[in-house]
Design a protein around this motif. Structure first.
Motif, mmCIF file in Angstrom:
data_model
loop_
_atom_site.group_PDB
_atom_site.id
_atom_site.type_symbol
_atom_site.label_atom_id
_atom_site.label_comp_id
_atom_site.label_asym_id
_atom_site.label_seq_id
_atom_site.Cartn_x
_atom_site.Cartn_y
_atom_site.Cartn_z
ATOM 1 N N ARG A 260 -6.078 3.581 -5.388
ATOM 2 C CA ARG A 260 -5.562 4.047 -4.096
ATOM 3 C C ARG A 260 -4.461 3.121 -3.584
ATOM 4 O O ARG A 260 -3.476 3.582 -3.004
ATOM 5 C CB ARG A 260 -6.692 4.144 -3.079
ATOM 6 N N MET A 261 -4.634 1.825 -3.785
ATOM 7 C CA MET A 261 -3.597 0.880 -3.390
ATOM 8 C C MET A 261 -2.317 1.144 -4.168
ATOM 9 O O MET A 261 -1.213 1.093 -3.612
ATOM 10 C CB MET A 261 -4.070 -0.550 -3.626
ATOM 11 N N ARG A 262 -2.456 1.447 -5.459
ATOM 12 C CA ARG A 262 -1.296 1.751 -6.281
ATOM 13 C C ARG A 262 -0.600 3.008 -5.768
ATOM 14 O O ARG A 262 0.631 3.074 -5.714
ATOM 15 C CB ARG A 262 -1.726 1.937 -7.740
ATOM 16 N N CYS A 263 -1.373 3.989 -5.362
ATOM 17 C CA CYS A 263 -0.817 5.232 -4.825
ATOM 18 C C CYS A 263 -0.013 4.946 -3.554
ATOM 19 O O CYS A 263 1.100 5.452 -3.379
ATOM 20 C CB CYS A 263 -1.943 6.221 -4.536
ATOM 21 N N MET A 264 -0.550 4.121 -2.679
ATOM 22 C CA MET A 264 0.136 3.773 -1.440
ATOM 23 C C MET A 264 1.428 3.013 -1.719
ATOM 24 O O MET A 264 2.454 3.223 -1.053
ATOM 25 C CB MET A 264 -0.797 2.945 -0.556
ATOM 26 N N GLU A 265 1.389 2.127 -2.702
ATOM 27 C CA GLU A 265 2.591 1.376 -3.087
ATOM 28 C C GLU A 265 3.687 2.313 -3.592
ATOM 29 O O GLU A 265 4.866 2.149 -3.254
ATOM 30 C CB GLU A 265 2.241 0.343 -4.155
ATOM 31 N N ARG A 266 3.285 3.311 -4.379
ATOM 32 C CA ARG A 266 4.269 4.255 -4.923
ATOM 33 C C ARG A 266 4.882 5.096 -3.812
ATOM 34 O O ARG A 266 6.098 5.371 -3.833
ATOM 35 C CB ARG A 266 3.612 5.162 -5.975
ATOM 36 N N VAL A 267 4.079 5.504 -2.850
ATOM 37 C CA VAL A 267 4.616 6.264 -1.714
ATOM 38 C C VAL A 267 5.648 5.419 -0.970
ATOM 39 O O VAL A 267 6.737 5.901 -0.625
ATOM 40 C CB VAL A 267 3.491 6.699 -0.757
ATOM 41 N N ALA A 268 5.315 4.150 -0.737
ATOM 42 C CA ALA A 268 6.235 3.249 -0.043
ATOM 43 C C ALA A 268 7.526 3.087 -0.839
ATOM 44 O O ALA A 268 8.626 3.058 -0.261
ATOM 45 C CB ALA A 268 5.579 1.892 0.185
ATOM 46 N N GLN A 269 7.419 3.010 -2.162
ATOM 47 C CA GLN A 269 8.606 2.880 -3.002
ATOM 48 C C GLN A 269 9.484 4.129 -2.915
ATOM 49 O O GLN A 269 10.713 4.040 -2.802
ATOM 50 C CB GLN A 269 8.193 2.635 -4.453
ATOM 51 N N LEU A 270 8.860 5.284 -2.952
ATOM 52 C CA LEU A 270 9.608 6.544 -2.872
ATOM 53 C C LEU A 270 10.304 6.687 -1.542
ATOM 54 O O LEU A 270 11.464 7.117 -1.472
ATOM 55 C CB LEU A 270 8.664 7.722 -3.125
ATOM 56 N N VAL A 271 9.596 6.358 -0.477
ATOM 57 C CA VAL A 271 10.205 6.422 0.865
ATOM 58 C C VAL A 271 11.354 5.419 0.969
ATOM 59 O O VAL A 271 12.411 5.730 1.529
ATOM 60 C CB VAL A 271 9.147 6.143 1.952
ATOM 61 N N GLY A 272 11.155 4.234 0.411
ATOM 62 C CA GLY A 272 12.199 3.219 0.438
ATOM 63 C C GLY A 272 13.434 3.649 -0.330
ATOM 64 O O GLY A 272 14.565 3.444 0.106
#
Length: 279
Positions: A260-272
């Motif tokens: 789940r942490m990895r999923c959140m990191e990927r979302v942040a990367q995509l938004v960034g």
């Protein structure tokens, strides 16, 4: 003519406490910190308080009622303290207490007006959500706003409120939010962070985030956010600065799995990445 009742020469701690308007426990504490000299004990092993003891105890009680600290009392009895300095500290303390009482009255007023725990949020946040119908804000939404307010203050929480306003006004976005919440919750400790589902859900969350941002813009909530920030930009300076936002984030526990942490990191990367492309 002599009085019909003869006052005692000494009294026990219970009588001393009753007369002074305090408790035996408080008197024992005064003894422990050296504020009230401990009298000699009688033949039965109990303390006996005389006139001088009672006078000192009465002065202690009067100073306590005035809000004077125990340390300042000790300095006053020792005549080693600056009375003006003590009174200045007391005045500052009273001013703080008055401000606290004002905030408490304001919170009670919001609770009465809102009729739900939502009223416990700051006025800035409560006012932002005031037009929503009853029940539009979920318990999880209020929890998120509560945490954000603790970390980033009322202004940060009020800005975040735009998300929940948009969700409340768009049932389709709310339904997708619920679906993604459930999908992310399913990324438990049994799911490998490199599982393809992690990337799939991250992309879906990113897509949902962008749809939510469009809804916020269409409703003019982003403009309201800008005005709110400009109006209350100095609010952050008035907040408690004992703990930085970064430190606060590290102290708020969430039982998130590595996946789940990895999923959140990927979302942040995509938004960034999206933000960089627009700049």
């Amino acid at each position: 003519m002599y009085p019909s009742v003869t006052p005692p020469r000494q009294v026990k701690i219970g009588a001393a406490a009753a007369f002074a308007g305090t408790t035996p426990r408080a008197i024992r504490h005064y003894h422990q910190i050296g504020l009230l000299p401990e009298p000699e004990r009688g033949a039965d092993g109990r303390r006996r308080y005389g006139y001088d003891d009672m006078i000192r105890l009465l002065w202690i009680r009067r100073m306590a009622e005035a809000g004077i600290s125990l340390d300042d009392m000790r300095a006053a009895f020792d005549e080693s303290g600056d009375i003006e300095e003590t009174l200045a500290r007391l005045e500052e303390s009273l001013t703080t207490q008055e401000a606290d009482i004002k905030r408490q009255r304001s919170a009670v007023g919001r609770l009465r007006a809102v009729g739900s725990p939502q009223g416990l949020l700051s006025k800035l946040v409560t006012d932002r959500l005031s037009h929503l119908p009853p029940g539009a804000l979920r318990a999880a939404d209020m929890e998120a706003l509560l945490v954000t307010e603790r970390i980033f203050g009322p202004l940060g929480s009020a800005l975040q409120a735009s998300v929940y306003i948009a969700l409340a006004n768009h049932p389709d976005l709310r339904a997708e939010e619920d679906r993604l919440d459930a999908a992310e919750a399913a990324l438990d400790d049994g799911v490998d962070p490199d599982d393809p589902r992690v990337e799939e859900i991250a992309v879906q969350r990113y897509t949902h985030h962008m749809a939510l941002m469009r809804a916020i813009t269409a409703a003019g909530l982003d403009t309201a956010d800008d005005e709110l920030f400009e109006t209350h930009a100095d609010l952050a300076e008035e907040e408690d600065t004992q703990m930085s936002a970064l430190e606060a984030i590290t102290k708020m526990p969430y039982d998130f799995s590595p996946a789940r942490m990895r999923c959140m990191e990927r979302v942040a990367q995509l938004v960034g990445q999206d933000a960089c492309a627009d700049s």
